[in-house]
Design a protein around this motif. Sequence first.
Motif, PDB file in Angstrom:
ATOM      1  N   SER A 159       0.640  -1.355   0.008  1.00  0.00           N
ATOM      2  CA  SER A 159      -0.047   0.045  -0.203  1.00  0.00           C
ATOM      3  C   SER A 159       0.817   1.125   0.067  1.00  0.00           C
ATOM      4  O   SER A 159       0.106   2.304  -0.038  1.00  0.00           O
TER       5      SER A 159
ATOM      6  N   LYS B 257     -10.284  -3.090  -0.641  1.00  0.00           N
ATOM      7  CA  LYS B 257      -8.946  -3.742  -0.495  1.00  0.00           C
ATOM      8  C   LYS B 257      -8.457  -4.171  -2.037  1.00  0.00           C
ATOM      9  O   LYS B 257      -9.427  -4.542  -2.901  1.00  0.00           O
TER      10      LYS B 257
ATOM     11  N   THR C  70      -4.169  -1.195  -2.423  1.00  0.00           N
ATOM     12  CA  THR C  70      -4.764  -0.868  -1.245  1.00  0.00           C
ATOM     13  C   THR C  70      -4.798  -1.971  -0.126  1.00  0.00           C
ATOM     14  O   THR C  70      -4.837  -3.192  -0.544  1.00  0.00           O
ATOM     15  N   ASP C  71      -4.677  -1.690   1.178  1.00  0.00           N
ATOM     16  CA  ASP C  71      -4.744  -2.695   2.417  1.00  0.00           C
ATOM     17  C   ASP C  71      -6.041  -3.093   2.483  1.00  0.00           C
ATOM     18  O   ASP C  71      -7.092  -2.647   1.892  1.00  0.00           O
ATOM     19  N   ALA C  72      -6.148  -3.638   3.640  1.00  0.00           N
ATOM     20  CA  ALA C  72      -7.459  -4.237   4.061  1.00  0.00           C
ATOM     21  C   ALA C  72      -8.603  -3.143   4.334  1.00  0.00           C
ATOM     22  O   ALA C  72      -9.626  -3.291   4.423  1.00  0.00           O
TER      23      ALA C  72
END
Length: 208
Positions: free
Chosen positions: A52, A82, A116-118
């Motif tokens: 990210s 995500k 993108t992360d969670a």
Amino acid sequence: MKTLSNALCILLLISFSVTANAQETDNTSNDIPQNYKKRSPIYDYAEKQLNSVDTIPDYVSRSNKLKITGTIYESDGKTPAKNVLLFIHQADEDGNFELKRHNKKRYVKHRGWVKTDANGRYTFYTFIPGKYMFGNEITQILPIIKEPNKPEYKIESFVFDNDPLLTESCRLKIEQTNPNRILKLDLKEGLFVANRDIILGKELEIYE
């Protein structure tokens, strides 16, 4: 006979070496997708696994350092999205898009990729692009989005709140449609910081 035997051995070794090199070259060539030259640059990242956060080339040496961070949301504008790929490229501090070449394909040097992360979060460390001395265009950073299991698409560019070429009429139009496009810079310890949230499906930019 011994001399002849040695000569044949050397010839076999040379032949094996040439064949091995040729095979290695062919394998390297086969690693390049057939559509490599024409495909979107969003697929040209070198990392085996994106994360990210990414840093644009020459970030360290630039004077107007910029941190862009934000959240990418699903189309409802609330649910974090995500594993979305976000690619950006931009001009250098002189306003020029510096071009490089790899495997006979040209690309813009100052570029980067994130996934993108969670929580839908992403961060770029870059710098504020300059203006081309003979141009009269607003300063922009150009993004491309790739959602999981969907084709990539271009979205509206990032523009800058303090850009003198961002006229009142242009600003008003942007604020009425998507105020998130305008990066409002906050200087913190020598680093400009800006937030840029993105809502999937709401910023599709149509290019000819």
